[in-house]
Design a protein around this motif. Structure first.
Motif, PDB file in Angstrom:
ATOM      1  N   GLN A  21       0.829  -1.212   0.000  1.00  0.00           N
ATOM      2  CA  GLN A  21       0.000   0.000   0.000  1.00  0.00           C
ATOM      3  C   GLN A  21       0.862   1.260   0.000  1.00  0.00           C
ATOM      4  N   LEU A  22       1.936   1.250   0.775  1.00  0.00           N
ATOM      5  CA  LEU A  22       2.831   2.402   0.818  1.00  0.00           C
ATOM      6  C   LEU A  22       3.503   2.613  -0.540  1.00  0.00           C
ATOM      7  N   ALA A  23       3.923   1.517  -1.174  1.00  0.00           N
ATOM      8  CA  ALA A  23       4.550   1.620  -2.497  1.00  0.00           C
ATOM      9  C   ALA A  23       3.560   2.179  -3.522  1.00  0.00           C
ATOM     10  N   GLN A  24       2.307   1.697  -3.483  1.00  0.00           N
ATOM     11  CA  GLN A  24       1.279   2.184  -4.414  1.00  0.00           C
ATOM     12  C   GLN A  24       0.995   3.673  -4.202  1.00  0.00           C
ATOM     13  N   VAL A  60       3.746   8.994   6.025  1.00  0.00           N
ATOM     14  CA  VAL A  60       2.594   8.218   5.564  1.00  0.00           C
ATOM     15  C   VAL A  60       2.527   6.879   6.287  1.00  0.00           C
ATOM     16  N   VAL A  61       1.317   6.545   6.763  1.00  0.00           N
ATOM     17  CA  VAL A  61       1.054   5.226   7.348  1.00  0.00           C
ATOM     18  C   VAL A  61      -0.198   4.659   6.689  1.00  0.00           C
ATOM     19  N   GLY A  85       7.716  20.787  10.368  1.00  0.00           N
ATOM     20  CA  GLY A  85       7.212  21.163   9.049  1.00  0.00           C
ATOM     21  C   GLY A  85       6.878  19.955   8.194  1.00  0.00           C
ATOM     22  N   VAL A  86       6.559  18.828   8.845  1.00  0.00           N
ATOM     23  CA  VAL A  86       6.249  17.580   8.158  1.00  0.00           C
ATOM     24  C   VAL A  86       4.750  17.321   8.248  1.00  0.00           C
ATOM     25  N   GLY A  87       4.132  16.981   7.120  1.00  0.00           N
ATOM     26  CA  GLY A  87       2.711  16.633   7.103  1.00  0.00           C
ATOM     27  C   GLY A  87       2.520  15.178   7.499  1.00  0.00           C
ATOM     28  N   PHE A  88       1.278  14.783   7.749  1.00  0.00           N
ATOM     29  CA  PHE A  88       0.949  13.412   8.129  1.00  0.00           C
ATOM     30  C   PHE A  88      -0.233  12.950   7.309  1.00  0.00           C
ATOM     31  N   ARG A  89      -0.136  11.749   6.749  1.00  0.00           N
ATOM     32  CA  ARG A  89      -1.226  11.198   5.946  1.00  0.00           C
ATOM     33  C   ARG A  89      -1.432   9.732   6.312  1.00  0.00           C
ATOM     34  N   CYS A  90      -2.703   9.360   6.424  1.00  0.00           N
ATOM     35  CA  CYS A  90      -3.072   7.976   6.707  1.00  0.00           C
ATOM     36  C   CYS A  90      -3.846   7.462   5.499  1.00  0.00           C
ATOM     37  N   LEU A  91      -3.391   6.386   4.874  1.00  0.00           N
ATOM     38  CA  LEU A  91      -3.977   5.919   3.622  1.00  0.00           C
ATOM     39  C   LEU A  91      -5.371   5.333   3.772  1.00  0.00           C
TER      40      LEU A  91
END
Length: 188
Positions: A21-24, A60-61, A85-91
């Motif tokens: 999922q992380l690679a995609q 990303v997680v 200054g880092v964003g966070f995203r959950c797939l």
């Protein structure tokens, strides 16, 4: 840069689904580990991933429960990323992207839900153990230290530290097995 983090709780579980999922999602650098996630301090790869991130990156997680075990843990870690200054995203919880206002709101809501689910799961587990104990079925985990070996070594005059070294455990385990506080001399 997209920096990913994947975690499973045991070595019997596979990281493959999360890594795919992380690679995609186009993640360029992934940190992964197979260990319990109860405390952030017990997750060295999470620390390495956070340290690796630079201003402008997005962390990303795949799921929140792979990243944090409580709302407080989640918010603390996201605040640390934000301060850099880092964003966070959950797939899998698609509304979570702290680079947007709505994403920040969703983060708070879903963190509370994830913590609630963890509490419910732990409560059910405790109830199951209590029921099993009441039925005489639950015995706990097998002893990892041979009590008779400890007794023999103690009678031979070995110290708790020497016994612990020979058995590959801590002296505190030997004292606990003997039922004595650590300040007393070991005598079984």
């Amino acid at each position: 840069m997209l920096v990913g983090y994947a975690r499973v709780s045991t070595t019997e579980q596979s990281l493959e689904v999360q890594l795919d999922q992380l690679a995609q999602a186009g993640v360029e650098k992934v940190f992964s580990e197979q260990r319990s996630g109860k405390r952030a301090a017990n997750r060295p790869e999470l620390q390495r991933a956070r340290d690796f991130c630079r201003e402008g990156d997005t962390f990303v997680v795949t799921r929140l429960d792979r990243f944090a075990r409580s709302a407080a843990d989640l918010h603390r870690t996201v605040e640390q990323l934000t301060a850099k200054g880092v964003g966070f995203r959950c797939l899998q919880q698609g509304g979570i992207d702290t680079t947007t206002t709505h994403g920040k709101l969703m983060l708070g809501i879903l963190a509370a839900v994830a913590e609630f689910e963890l509490d419910i799961r732990q409560e059910r587990q405790r109830e199951g153990i209590e029921n099993a104990k009441a039925k005489g079925v639950y015995r706990g985990r097998k002893a990892s230290i041979d009590r008779n070996a400890v007794k023999r070594m103690s009678l031979d005059g070995m110290s708790a530290r020497s016994i612990a070294e020979r058995l590959g455990c801590s002296p505190a385990s030997i004292y606990r097995l003997a039922g004595k506080p650590a300040v007393d001399v070991l005598s079984l």
